[in-house]
Write an enzyme that holds these catalytic residues in place. Structure first.
Site, PDB file in Angstrom:
ATOM      1  N   ASN A   1       0.873  -1.182   0.000  1.00  0.00           N
ATOM      2  CA  ASN A   1       0.000   0.000   0.000  1.00  0.00           C
ATOM      3  C   ASN A   1       0.906   1.226   0.000  1.00  0.00           C
ATOM      4  OD1 ASN A   1       0.499   0.912   2.816  1.00  0.00           O
ATOM      5  ND2 ASN A   1      -0.487  -1.033   3.314  1.00  0.00           N
TER       6      ASN A   1
ATOM      7  N   ASP B   1       1.769  -8.486   1.500  1.00  0.00           N
ATOM      8  CA  ASP B   1       2.595  -7.481   2.175  1.00  0.00           C
ATOM      9  C   ASP B   1       3.024  -7.961   3.565  1.00  0.00           C
ATOM     10  OD1 ASP B   1       3.808  -5.020   2.377  1.00  0.00           O
ATOM     11  OD2 ASP B   1       1.953  -3.888   2.701  1.00  0.00           O
TER      12      ASP B   1
ATOM     13  N   TYR C   1      -7.879  -5.583  -1.863  1.00  0.00           N
ATOM     14  CA  TYR C   1      -8.364  -4.552  -2.788  1.00  0.00           C
ATOM     15  C   TYR C   1      -9.471  -5.046  -3.725  1.00  0.00           C
ATOM     16  CZ  TYR C   1      -4.666  -1.313  -1.255  1.00  0.00           C
ATOM     17  OH  TYR C   1      -3.855  -0.471  -0.523  1.00  0.00           O
TER      18      TYR C   1
HETATM   19  N1  AR6 Z   1       1.682 -15.567  -1.707  1.00  0.00           N
HETATM   20  C1  AR6 Z   1       1.005 -15.399  -2.876  1.00  0.00           C
HETATM   21  N2  AR6 Z   1      -0.217 -14.835  -2.955  1.00  0.00           N
HETATM   22  C2  AR6 Z   1      -0.783 -14.421  -1.794  1.00  0.00           C
HETATM   23  C3  AR6 Z   1      -0.146 -14.542  -0.536  1.00  0.00           C
HETATM   24  C4  AR6 Z   1       1.150 -15.149  -0.522  1.00  0.00           C
HETATM   25  N3  AR6 Z   1       1.846 -15.314   0.612  1.00  0.00           N
HETATM   26  N4  AR6 Z   1      -0.966 -14.030   0.422  1.00  0.00           N
HETATM   27  C5  AR6 Z   1      -2.076 -13.594  -0.204  1.00  0.00           C
HETATM   28  N5  AR6 Z   1      -1.976 -13.848  -1.539  1.00  0.00           N
HETATM   29  P1  AR6 Z   1      -3.426  -8.929  -1.093  1.00  0.00           P
HETATM   30  P2  AR6 Z   1      -4.064  -6.480  -2.619  1.00  0.00           P
HETATM   31  C6  AR6 Z   1      -2.910 -13.527  -2.633  1.00  0.00           C
HETATM   32  O1  AR6 Z   1      -4.551  -8.684  -0.170  1.00  0.00           O
HETATM   33  O2  AR6 Z   1      -5.417  -6.989  -2.963  1.00  0.00           O
HETATM   34  C7  AR6 Z   1      -2.294  -5.442   2.169  1.00  0.00           C
HETATM   35  O3  AR6 Z   1      -2.799  -5.205   3.444  1.00  0.00           O
HETATM   36  C8  AR6 Z   1      -4.338 -13.175  -2.242  1.00  0.00           C
HETATM   37  O4  AR6 Z   1      -5.117 -14.358  -2.105  1.00  0.00           O
HETATM   38  O5  AR6 Z   1      -2.113  -9.345  -0.553  1.00  0.00           O
HETATM   39  O6  AR6 Z   1      -3.228  -5.827  -3.690  1.00  0.00           O
HETATM   40  C9  AR6 Z   1      -1.443  -4.292   1.662  1.00  0.00           C
HETATM   41  O7  AR6 Z   1      -0.730  -3.677   2.704  1.00  0.00           O
HETATM   42  C10 AR6 Z   1      -4.783 -12.329  -3.421  1.00  0.00           C
HETATM   43  O8  AR6 Z   1      -5.207 -13.150  -4.509  1.00  0.00           O
HETATM   44  O9  AR6 Z   1      -3.098  -7.600  -1.994  1.00  0.00           O
HETATM   45  C11 AR6 Z   1      -2.452  -3.377   1.056  1.00  0.00           C
HETATM   46  O10 AR6 Z   1      -3.047  -2.567   2.037  1.00  0.00           O
HETATM   47  C12 AR6 Z   1      -3.482 -11.629  -3.867  1.00  0.00           C
HETATM   48  O11 AR6 Z   1      -2.424 -12.372  -3.276  1.00  0.00           O
HETATM   49  C13 AR6 Z   1      -3.492  -4.315   0.483  1.00  0.00           C
HETATM   50  O12 AR6 Z   1      -3.385  -5.507   1.263  1.00  0.00           O
HETATM   51  C14 AR6 Z   1      -3.361 -10.174  -3.461  1.00  0.00           C
HETATM   52  O13 AR6 Z   1      -3.928 -10.005  -2.160  1.00  0.00           O
HETATM   53  C15 AR6 Z   1      -3.202  -4.686  -0.945  1.00  0.00           C
HETATM   54  O14 AR6 Z   1      -4.277  -5.466  -1.426  1.00  0.00           O
END
Ligand code: AR6
Length: 171
Positions: free
Chosen positions: A24, A34, A126
Site C-alpha cells: 500500500n 505485504d 483490494y
Molecule cells: N503468496 C502469494 N499470494 C498471496 C499470498 C502469498 N503469501 N498471500 C495472499 N496472496 P493482497 P491487494 C494472494 O490482499 O489486494 C495489504 O494489506 C491473495 O489471495 O495481498 O493488492 C497491503 O498492505 C490475493 O489473490 O493484496 C495493502 O493494504 C493476492 O495475493 C493491500 O493488502 C493479493 O492479495 C493490498 O491489497
C-alpha cells in the site's frame, strides 16, 4: 522474449531475482502478501521502506508505481513494492493495475533482474475480480519490453491459478 510461468503457492517461498509485493502507499506493511513479505523478509526490508518514506516518497508510493528494496531474508535479491488500485465498480482503474506490472518490470529491468515473481495484485484486500485481474496482468506483461527472462505468477489458491491458466490458454 519473456517467458510467462504460473505456479500455485506462497510467493515468500519462491526463489527469484525479484519478488513483487502487493503493497500500500505507506510502504510500511499490511496484510496478505505485504504482511508475508515483511514477516519473512525481516527488518531490513522495513528499514529500507522507512528510508524511502523519509526521502523520495514522503507522501507515500502512488498507486500504479513501483520501487525496489533489499529482499532481506527472502530467497531473492530485491523486493519490488507496487501499489495496486482498489477495485471500483463505478470507475475503470484497469490502467493503474496494468501500470503496476509495467512499472515493476521497468524497475526489474533497471536492476538487471532476470526472474521476477508476481502475486495477483489487487485481488485480495483490494477486491479486484480474479478473472479480470488475470487478463490485465497477462496483457500488461506480454506487452511490456522484454527486459526480464521469466515472469512467474505465484497464485495463492486453485481458483486464482485456474483463472490465470484460462487467460494464458485463451490468447
Ligand atoms: N503468496 C502469494 N499470494 C498471496 C499470498 C502469498 N503469501 N498471500 C495472499 N496472496 P493482497 P491487494 C494472494 O490482499 O489486494 C495489504 O494489506 C491473495 O489471495 O495481498 O493488492 C497491503 O498492505 C490475493 O489473490 O493484496 C495493502 O493494504 C493476492 O495475493 C493491500 O493488502 C493479493 O492479495 C493490498 O491489497
Amino acid at each position: 522474449m519473456t517467458s510467462i510461468t504460473l505456479v500455485q503457492g506462497d510467493i515468500t517461498r519462491q526463489h527469484a531475482d525479484a519478488l513483487v509485493n502487493a503493497a500500500n502507499s505507506s510502504l510500511l506493511g499490511g496484510g496478505g502478501v505485504d504482511g508475508a513479505i515483511h514477516r519473512r523478509g525481516g527488518p531490513a526490508v522495513l528499514a529500507e521502506c522507512r528510508a524511502l518514506r523519509a526521502s523520495r516518497y514522503g507522501k507515500g508510493l502512488p498507486t500504479g508505481q513501483a520501487v525496489a528494496t533489499t529482499a532481506g531474508d527472502l530467497d531473492a535479491r530485491w523486493v519490488i513494492h507496487t501499489v495496486g488500485p482498489v477495485w471500483s465498480p463505478t470507475e475503470d482503474r484497469s490502467d493503474l493495475l496494468a501500470s503496476c506490472y509495467r512499472e515493476s518490470l521497468r524497475v526489474a529491468g533497471e536492476l538487471g533482474a532476470r526472474t521476477v515473481a508476481f502475486p495477483a495484485i489487487s485481488t485480495g484486500v483490494y477486491r479486484w475480480p480474479m478473472r479480470d485481474a488475470a487478463r490485465i496482468a497477462l496483457e500488461a506483461v506480454r506487452s511490456a519490453p522484454a527486459a526480464v527472462e521469466e515472469v512467474r505468477f505465484v497464485l495463492f489458491d486453485t481458483s486464482a491459478y485456474e483463472a490465470f491458466a484460462r487467460q494464458l490458454d485463451d490468447r
